[in-house]
Design an enzyme around this catalytic site. Structure first.
Site, PDB file in Angstrom:
ATOM      1  N   HIS A   1       0.850  -1.197   0.000  1.00 42.67           N
ATOM      2  CA  HIS A   1       0.000   0.000   0.000  1.00 42.67           C
ATOM      3  C   HIS A   1       0.882   1.243   0.000  1.00 42.67           C
ATOM      4  O   HIS A   1       2.019   1.217   0.480  1.00 42.67           O
ATOM      5  CB  HIS A   1      -0.886   0.018   1.237  1.00 42.67           C
ATOM      6  CG  HIS A   1      -1.997  -0.971   1.203  1.00 42.67           C
ATOM      7  ND1 HIS A   1      -3.165  -0.779   1.902  1.00 42.67           N
ATOM      8  CD2 HIS A   1      -2.138  -2.163   0.575  1.00 42.67           C
ATOM      9  CE1 HIS A   1      -3.971  -1.801   1.713  1.00 42.67           C
ATOM     10  NE2 HIS A   1      -3.362  -2.665   0.901  1.00 42.67           N
TER      11      HIS A   1
ATOM     12  N   GLU B   1       0.841   3.890   1.852  1.00 40.56           N
ATOM     13  CA  GLU B   1       1.283   4.314   3.175  1.00 40.56           C
ATOM     14  C   GLU B   1       2.448   3.473   3.682  1.00 40.56           C
ATOM     15  O   GLU B   1       3.400   4.004   4.260  1.00 40.56           O
ATOM     16  CB  GLU B   1       0.133   4.212   4.199  1.00 40.56           C
ATOM     17  CG  GLU B   1      -1.047   5.092   3.883  1.00 40.56           C
ATOM     18  CD  GLU B   1      -2.161   4.364   3.140  1.00 40.56           C
ATOM     19  OE1 GLU B   1      -3.332   4.643   3.416  1.00 40.56           O
ATOM     20  OE2 GLU B   1      -1.853   3.513   2.269  1.00 40.56           O
TER      21      GLU B   1
ATOM     22  N   CYS C   1      -6.529   2.028   5.422  1.00 39.72           N
ATOM     23  CA  CYS C   1      -7.162   0.769   5.795  1.00 39.72           C
ATOM     24  C   CYS C   1      -6.668   0.360   7.189  1.00 39.72           C
ATOM     25  O   CYS C   1      -5.778   1.010   7.748  1.00 39.72           O
ATOM     26  CB  CYS C   1      -6.816  -0.305   4.766  1.00 39.72           C
ATOM     27  SG  CYS C   1      -5.098  -0.889   4.869  1.00 39.72           S
TER      28      CYS C   1
ATOM     29  N   CYS D   1      -2.774  -0.136   7.333  1.00 42.25           N
ATOM     30  CA  CYS D   1      -2.024   1.121   7.262  1.00 42.25           C
ATOM     31  C   CYS D   1      -2.235   1.964   8.513  1.00 42.25           C
ATOM     32  O   CYS D   1      -1.297   2.599   9.004  1.00 42.25           O
ATOM     33  CB  CYS D   1      -2.406   1.880   5.996  1.00 42.25           C
ATOM     34  SG  CYS D   1      -1.888   1.011   4.493  1.00 42.25           S
TER      35      CYS D   1
END
Length: 148
Positions: free
Chosen positions: A53, A55, A83, A86
């Site tokens: 991801h 992040e 999410c 993260c």
């Protein structure tokens, strides 16, 4: 730079990853002096990794830049609400401020589905949603409309 400029940079990162088939999400981390120390774009499809991801990539880069896992006094800017994975990484890295664009009603852990930052963890960042929300949401809508 100000909040809008950091989010514009995150939007540029998001736009780049959308061309490779990844959901367009971009992230920027800045230190207390305003220097960009971490950048990331969603690369789950490109790398075949569930953890790739934006992040997570940005946090890894920022930790390397600081030579420390603690990112206190740093701010994270991301185009989509983080999410649970993260949000957990943000808490563990001790990031002080989180700014996000579009809300994620299906997977967001900063208010979309639940808010992990409201739980009794040892650290809780300041949270600001809706920064360039329309632009961030439009990029995501356009990406998913193009898939159909």
């Amino acid at each position: 730079m100000d909040h809008e400029q950091y989010m514009k940079l995150a939007l540029e990162l998001a736009a780049d990853c959308g061309y490779g088939g990844d959901v367009p999400v971009g992230c920027v981390i800045v230190d207390s002096d305003g220097a960009v120390i971490g950048q990331g774009a969603n690369r789950r499809e490109a790398l075949g990794l569930a953890t790739a991801h934006a992040e997570i990539i940005a946090i890894d880069e920022a930790c390397r830049a600081k030579r420390n896992w603690r990112l206190d006094r740093c701010s994270l800017y991301v185009t989509l609400e983080p999410c649970p994975m993260c949000a957990g990484a943000i808490i563990n890295a001790r990031i002080s401020n989180v700014f996000y664009g579009a809300k994620d009603e299906q997977g967001g852990a900063c208010g979309g589905v639940l808010n992990l930052f409201m739980e009794r963890f040892a650290h809780s960042p300041r949270l600001v949603g809706g920064v360039y929300e329309d632009e961030c949401a439009k990029m995501l809508r356009d990406f998913f409309n193009d898939l159909r």
